[in-house]
Write a protein that holds these residues in place. Structure first.
Motif, short mmCIF file in Angstrom:
data_model
loop_
_atom_site.label_atom_id
_atom_site.label_comp_id
_atom_site.label_asym_id
_atom_site.label_seq_id
_atom_site.Cartn_x
_atom_site.Cartn_y
_atom_site.Cartn_z
N ASN A 523 -10.80 13.74 22.20
CA ASN A 523 -9.87 14.89 22.21
C ASN A 523 -8.48 14.49 21.74
O ASN A 523 -7.46 14.92 22.31
CB ASN A 523 -9.80 15.51 23.62
CG ASN A 523 -11.11 16.15 24.02
OD1 ASN A 523 -11.75 16.81 23.20
ND2 ASN A 523 -11.53 15.94 25.25
N LEU A 524 -8.43 13.64 20.72
CA LEU A 524 -7.16 13.22 20.13
C LEU A 524 -7.01 13.82 18.74
O LEU A 524 -7.97 14.28 18.13
CB LEU A 524 -7.08 11.70 20.06
CG LEU A 524 -7.18 10.93 21.37
CD1 LEU A 524 -7.26 9.43 21.09
CD2 LEU A 524 -5.97 11.22 22.26
N GLU A 525 -5.78 13.78 18.22
CA GLU A 525 -5.52 14.17 16.84
C GLU A 525 -5.29 12.90 16.02
O GLU A 525 -4.71 11.93 16.52
CB GLU A 525 -4.29 15.06 16.75
CG GLU A 525 -4.45 16.40 17.44
CD GLU A 525 -3.18 17.23 17.34
OE1 GLU A 525 -2.38 16.98 16.39
OE2 GLU A 525 -2.96 18.10 18.20
N LEU A 526 -5.73 12.94 14.76
CA LEU A 526 -5.53 11.79 13.86
C LEU A 526 -4.82 12.27 12.61
O LEU A 526 -5.29 13.18 11.92
CB LEU A 526 -6.87 11.15 13.50
CG LEU A 526 -6.80 9.94 12.56
CD1 LEU A 526 -6.01 8.81 13.20
CD2 LEU A 526 -8.20 9.45 12.20
N GLU A 527 -3.65 11.67 12.32
CA GLU A 527 -2.89 12.01 11.12
C GLU A 527 -2.70 10.76 10.27
O GLU A 527 -2.67 9.64 10.79
CB GLU A 527 -1.51 12.57 11.50
CG GLU A 527 -1.57 13.86 12.29
CD GLU A 527 -0.18 14.34 12.69
OE1 GLU A 527 0.81 13.64 12.32
OE2 GLU A 527 -0.09 15.39 13.34
N SER A 528 -2.60 10.97 8.97
CA SER A 528 -2.33 9.82 8.07
C SER A 528 -1.33 10.23 7.01
O SER A 528 -1.31 11.38 6.57
CB SER A 528 -3.64 9.33 7.42
OG SER A 528 -4.15 10.31 6.55
N GLU A 529 -0.49 9.29 6.63
CA GLU A 529 0.52 9.53 5.60
C GLU A 529 0.52 8.34 4.65
O GLU A 529 0.71 7.20 5.07
CB GLU A 529 1.90 9.68 6.24
CG GLU A 529 3.00 9.96 5.22
CD GLU A 529 4.38 10.03 5.86
OE1 GLU A 529 5.36 10.08 5.11
OE2 GLU A 529 4.46 10.01 7.10
N PHE A 530 0.27 8.62 3.37
CA PHE A 530 0.22 7.55 2.35
C PHE A 530 1.30 7.79 1.32
O PHE A 530 1.35 8.85 0.67
CB PHE A 530 -1.16 7.52 1.68
CG PHE A 530 -1.36 6.34 0.78
CD1 PHE A 530 -1.76 5.11 1.30
CD2 PHE A 530 -1.11 6.43 -0.59
CE1 PHE A 530 -1.92 4.01 0.48
CE2 PHE A 530 -1.27 5.34 -1.41
CZ PHE A 530 -1.69 4.12 -0.87
N ASP A 531 2.19 6.83 1.16
CA ASP A 531 3.30 6.91 0.22
C ASP A 531 2.77 6.91 -1.22
O ASP A 531 2.12 5.95 -1.65
CB ASP A 531 4.22 5.70 0.44
CG ASP A 531 5.48 5.77 -0.42
OD1 ASP A 531 5.55 6.64 -1.30
OD2 ASP A 531 6.38 4.94 -0.21
N PRO A 532 3.00 7.99 -1.99
CA PRO A 532 2.47 8.05 -3.36
C PRO A 532 3.06 7.00 -4.30
O PRO A 532 2.51 6.75 -5.36
CB PRO A 532 2.84 9.47 -3.82
CG PRO A 532 3.97 9.89 -2.94
CD PRO A 532 3.74 9.21 -1.62
N SER A 533 4.19 6.39 -3.90
CA SER A 533 4.79 5.38 -4.78
C SER A 533 4.10 4.02 -4.65
O SER A 533 4.37 3.09 -5.42
CB SER A 533 6.28 5.23 -4.49
OG SER A 533 6.49 4.85 -3.14
N VAL A 534 3.19 3.87 -3.65
CA VAL A 534 2.40 2.63 -3.55
C VAL A 534 1.48 2.57 -4.77
O VAL A 534 0.78 3.56 -5.08
CB VAL A 534 1.57 2.61 -2.26
CG1 VAL A 534 0.65 1.39 -2.24
CG2 VAL A 534 2.48 2.59 -1.04
N PRO A 535 1.43 1.45 -5.51
CA PRO A 535 0.57 1.37 -6.69
C PRO A 535 -0.88 1.73 -6.36
O PRO A 535 -1.37 1.43 -5.27
CB PRO A 535 0.69 -0.10 -7.12
CG PRO A 535 2.03 -0.51 -6.63
CD PRO A 535 2.25 0.23 -5.34
N ASP A 536 -1.53 2.38 -7.31
CA ASP A 536 -2.90 2.87 -7.09
C ASP A 536 -3.86 1.73 -6.80
O ASP A 536 -4.72 1.82 -5.93
CB ASP A 536 -3.37 3.66 -8.32
CG ASP A 536 -4.71 4.33 -8.07
OD1 ASP A 536 -4.90 4.89 -6.98
OD2 ASP A 536 -5.57 4.27 -8.97
#
Length: 944
Positions: A523-536
């Protein structure tokens, strides 16, 4: 004709050269559509719309002529015959009257093809083909494609013609440049033919010899040296070895002067790689004064000794250390000046026997009794023929150094004792871990394996509840074992890292996906944030990154009763070669007290003594994370507040790359492999009956025929008598273990059957031993069913397991994994039409042996026309079947050579070399084609 004349002044350049330089592969090809009915023009445009064509429409013959003025570079004209004012015949006739347009292909579109004179009139007007209305779109596209291809080829040839002109100009310029380089040298430079005749030289040689260039050319190279035999030897040595360096020869110079020359030479070759001569560069030797200055400049004693052990030369440093004059030392015995004559003689003999000696300790005695400890280094010296003339020895004073070494030896002795104690402790620890791993993993293999098997049966809710408890307990114990072993690897410096191209965004997404179910259950929430400036794509170890995230996210879920967990990746810094990324795992959990935050990364440490009791765990996860990061040059830190949550952030620097990230193949399941593995014969060598039963349970589901052996000795007997597709080999067994059995199978039975090790000890020691002994791969216990399916499938498919019958009697064949042909090109060419692919493969199998025989016979008969034609016919098959491009290039050379022989001859020596090369090429091609036939027949079987 007036309409065409109207166009002439406006054309800026000949149509032969229009835009072919700028034309690229993806540039649309222009086609002129001419019809007085707009619906017909629209229909033509629609039919051709899917191709890379640019259709230009004209509603009359006159408008078509104007289009030629406005837009240049048409590949083809599609023109209706029946048009008002000026019909297709008249328009074509006008176009053909112009020199500029007479080669532009015209296809007439007509509904009237009954009258021969009507057809003849069209061809007479300049048409290259007819299309009958109503026409088939497929025929229209096919005919247009043919003429478009011809247009592209013509443009390409024009481009190559221009390139050849530029290349010829460059070659002329380069020729002048090379000549200027030759003449710029102040040292003699000579080129010599295979027969030893001078073919070219520079002015420096004429100045030294006093002989004009014209008289030197064509004469034997050896005549101009005092020792022609030695000059010939040097020339032959260049031919034998490809080069020669610093050979001393004496040149007969102008006025009888003799000039010592140091000669360097190398062969040069034609475009086929055949040696056609030698180039020699010579320079005058001016070394005697220079050598003397070097000898005297040395502060260390230097002595030269002849083959009889007599000193032939010394420097001033030798005079000082012995107390004798130079005249006294010269001609005396080398051994006379040392405290240990026998050892001094050993040094001298060692140099003569081995060519050199390094750091040999001796003591020099001064005539007044002073002793000097020295280290001797010596080597032989030779004459210009390579004969040993004597020995040169240099002695270095090490009196102070010897005292330092004695102190160092004592310090090392003490350190060695401490090291041995530490190594013994580490060894004992590793052995304990290996034994513990084996003893726990062996029963755990059966417990976890049969638990998974039971889950596949019909269970009531209570039984499933009990099984869940067993599974959770087993998984927890395996995590504990893995944590302890990982920690041991890091401590021992045995943890290895891979450096592969990978996508950081994919790694983060995989972690999110992996924990998604567990997050929902909690019963937790999971969020993620990925910086688009990190090389592919970056280069690093995605597996270890995944392991770090697993530990941190696992902890976050465990210690977060409610709220959410956030994953992040942010670019901190980057340059042209690398990027530094900060990853974070944040939670809203119980938090960590401030006084414990410095110790949570230590082994077996948790935030409080009650943490283990309430939440479980060993306190190893964060210790492993920290050591994994530090081993890769990274760092980790934590910010936390009790009852508010924690943020773990770690920083890693990755190398940048332009390569593509490697993606993991999908895991193979029993259902995926069911068709390919049914009927496979696998020998399972395992001494634990429960493990045998577990593997047999899995194999029964897969339709695998399993044979069993309780130890390595029994396994060897079974391998001798039976044929197996693969062996699963336990390592620890009575009588004969898995290492011994594998060694016997590889060395004595000479079998390359795939062998996968089953080991309960996954320390680096056993894994490296598995590879060294000849095992193909390994699986750690407890065995993961999916990993087992994946590895068995991999090796059986690589080995090309033969077709077998499944339970219905239907023949099944694994995918062909050959490395000789690649049908991607053929599939694209035929749009994956199985029937067409089959026909082309069958034609290849019929025609290729015949063409190879024709080529072979043509070479034997020296029938150059037949060789050129047969080679030309065979060439397209290399590209079609995706075969070796180098082989295709060699055949193009053979085709070109055969063509050149039709117009000119060749001397017998060169012809013999070419014939030998062609026979070698044919033999190699026959061998490659035999493999190709086998692979293509397998492809046919799959298609059929």
């Amino acid at each position: 004709m007036a309409e065409i004349k109207e166009l002439e002044p406006c054309l800026a350049q000949d149509l032969r050269t229009i835009n072919y330089k700028e034309m690229k592969a993806d540039t649309p090809v222009k086609i002129l559509l001419v019809d007085d009915r707009s619906e017909n023009l629209l229909a033509l445009q629609v039919i051709l719309s899917n191709e890379n064509y640019a259709c230009v429409k004209a509603s009359s013959g006159k408008e078509a002529l104007k289009m030629l003025l406005r837009e240049q570079g048409f590949a083809l004209i599609l023109m209706d015959v029946q048009m008002p004012v000026m019909d297709g015949f008249e328009t074509a006739d006008l176009i053909r009257q112009s020199e500029r347009f007479k080669h532009l292909p015209i296809i007439f579109l007509t509904a009237n093809m009954n009258a021969p004179e009507y057809i003849f009139k069209g061809y007479q007007a300049g048409a290259v083909d007819y299309l009958i209305k109503p026409f088939s779109p497929e025929i229209l596209r096919a005919k247009v494609s043919v003429f478009v291809d011809l247009y592209k080829k013509n443009q390409e040839l024009l481009h190559k013609e221009e390139q050849m002109k530029m290349l010829n100009a460059q070659l002329q310029k380069q020729s002048h440049y090379v000549r200027s380089l030759i003449e710029a040298g102040t040292d003699p430079l000579i080129t010599i033919s295979e027969e030893g005749a001078i073919t070219d030289l520079n002015d420096a040689l004429t100045l030294l010899t006093g002989i004009p260039r014209e008289k030197l050319l064509g004469t034997p190279f050896f005549e101009y040296f005092t020792n022609p035999h030695r000059a010939r030897e040097m020339y032959e040595e260049v031919f034998a070895n490809g080069s020669v360096a610093e050979t001393l020869l004496t040149l007969r110079g102008k006025g009888g002067k003799r000039i010592e020359m140091l000669c360097n030479g190398s062969v040069y070759r034609d475009e086929w790689g055949v040696v056609i001569g030698v180039v020699i560069n010579a320079r005058e030797k001016h070394l005697s004064k220079y050598s003397r200055s070097l000898i005297e400049a040395s502060l260390d004693p230097l002595v030269t000794i002849n083959a009889e052990g007599k000193i032939t030369d010394v420097n001033e440093a030798t005079v000082n250390v012995t107390g004798h004059t130079r005249e006294e030392i010269k001609g005396s015995d080398f051994f006379h000046y040392f405290t240990e004559r026998e050892k001094a003689q050993e040094v001298y003999e060692a140099v003569f026997n081995t060519g050199f000696v390094i750091d040999y300790p001796l003591t020099i005695r001064h005539k007044q009794g002073k002793l000097t400890d020295v280290l001797f280094n010596g080597s032989v010296y030779k004459d210009d023929r390579g004969n040993v003339l004597g020995v040169v020895i240099i002695a270095r004073d090490i009196t102070a150094r010897k005292k330092f070494e004695q102190d160092l030896i004592e310090a090392k002795s003490h350190a060695e004792q401490e090291r041995q104690v530490a190594e013994a402790a580490v060894k004992s620890k590793q052995q304990f871990l290996a034994n513990m791993s084996h003893e726990i993993r062996t029963p755990m293999n059966s417990i976890i394996g049969f638990t998974r098997v039971l889950f596949k049966t019909d269970l009531n809710s209570k039984q499933r509840e009990y099984l869940d408890a067993i599974k959770i307990s087993g998984d927890t114990l395996i995590v504990l074992i893995n944590d302890i072993l990982d920690l041991a690897k890091v401590d021992a410096g045995k943890m290895t890292f891979e450096y592969l191209p990978f996508k950081p965004s994919d790694s983060l997404a995989t972690v999110v996906q992996l924990f998604e179910t567990k997050i929902r259950e909690s019963n937790l929430e999971l969020e993620s944030e990925f910086d688009p400036s990190v090389p592919d794509v970056l280069v690093g170890d995605p597996v270890r990154l995944h392991q770090i995230f697993l530990n941190l996210v696992g902890n976050a879920i465990k210690f977060t009763p409610s709220g959410k967990i956030m994953l992040g990746a942010h670019l901190l810094d980057q340059d042209a070669d690398s990027a530094t990324v900060e990853f974070s795992v944040a939670d809203t959990g119980i938090g960590i007290p401030a006084n414990k935050q410095d110790t949570i990364f230590d082994n077996f440490q948790q935030a409080t003594s009650g943490t283990t009791r309430l939440y479980g765990g060993t306190g190893l996860g964060l210790a492993i994370v920290k050591q994994l990061l530090e081993a890769q040059g990274g760092t980790i830190r934590v910010k936390s507040e009790v009852d508010k949550g924690s943020v773990f952030s770690f920083v890693l620097t990755f190398r940048k790359t332009t390569e593509k990230a490697k993606t993991e193949k999908e895991e193979v399941t029993a259902q995926d492999l069911d068709t390919g593995l049914k009927g496979a014969r696998i020998l399972v060598v395992e001494d634990v009956a429960l493990n045998q039963l577990l593997v047999k349970t899995w194999f029964d589901e897969m339709g695998v025929i399993m044979d069993e052996a309780e130890n390595g000795k029994i396994a060897i007997e079974k391998v001798k008598k039976n044929s197996y597709d693969l062996i699963l080999m336990d390592l620890q067994m009575p009588e004969m273990n898995g290492f011994e059995a594998t060694s016997y199978i590889r060395s004595k039975l000479k079998s390359d059957i795939p062998i996968i090790a089953l080991t309960a000890d996954v320390t680096t020691m056993d894994v490296e031993k598995c590879k060294a002994i000849g095992m193909n791969d390994y699986l750690s216990k407890p065995i993961d069913e999916k990993a087992l399916y994946k590895k068995i499938g991999k090796f059986l498919h690589e080995a090309g397991m033969p077709a077998r019958q499944d339970s219905s009697g239907r023949v099944t064949t694994p995918t062909v994994q050959g490395n000789c042909v690649n049908l991607n090109y053929l599939s694209g060419l035929t749009k994956n039409n199985a029937e067409t692919i089959s026909k082309i493969i069958e034609l290849y199998l019929q025609e290729t042996p015949r063409l190879l025989m024709e080529i072979k016979q043509a070479v034997e008969r020296k029938d150059w026309e037949a060789l050129r034609m047969a080679s030309h016919s065979l060439l397209p098959s290399f590209r079609t079947m995706g075969m070796d491009v180098e082989l295709e290039a060699e055949f193009r050379k053979m085709e070109a050579y055969a063509g050149s022989r039709l117009s000119k001859g060749e001397d017998k020596g060169q012809e013999q070399k070419k014939l030998f090369w062609m026979k070698e090429l044919i033999s190699k091609t026959e061998h490659v084609c035999e493999r190709a036939y086998s692979e293509l027949r397998a492809h046919l079987l799959i298609i059929q």
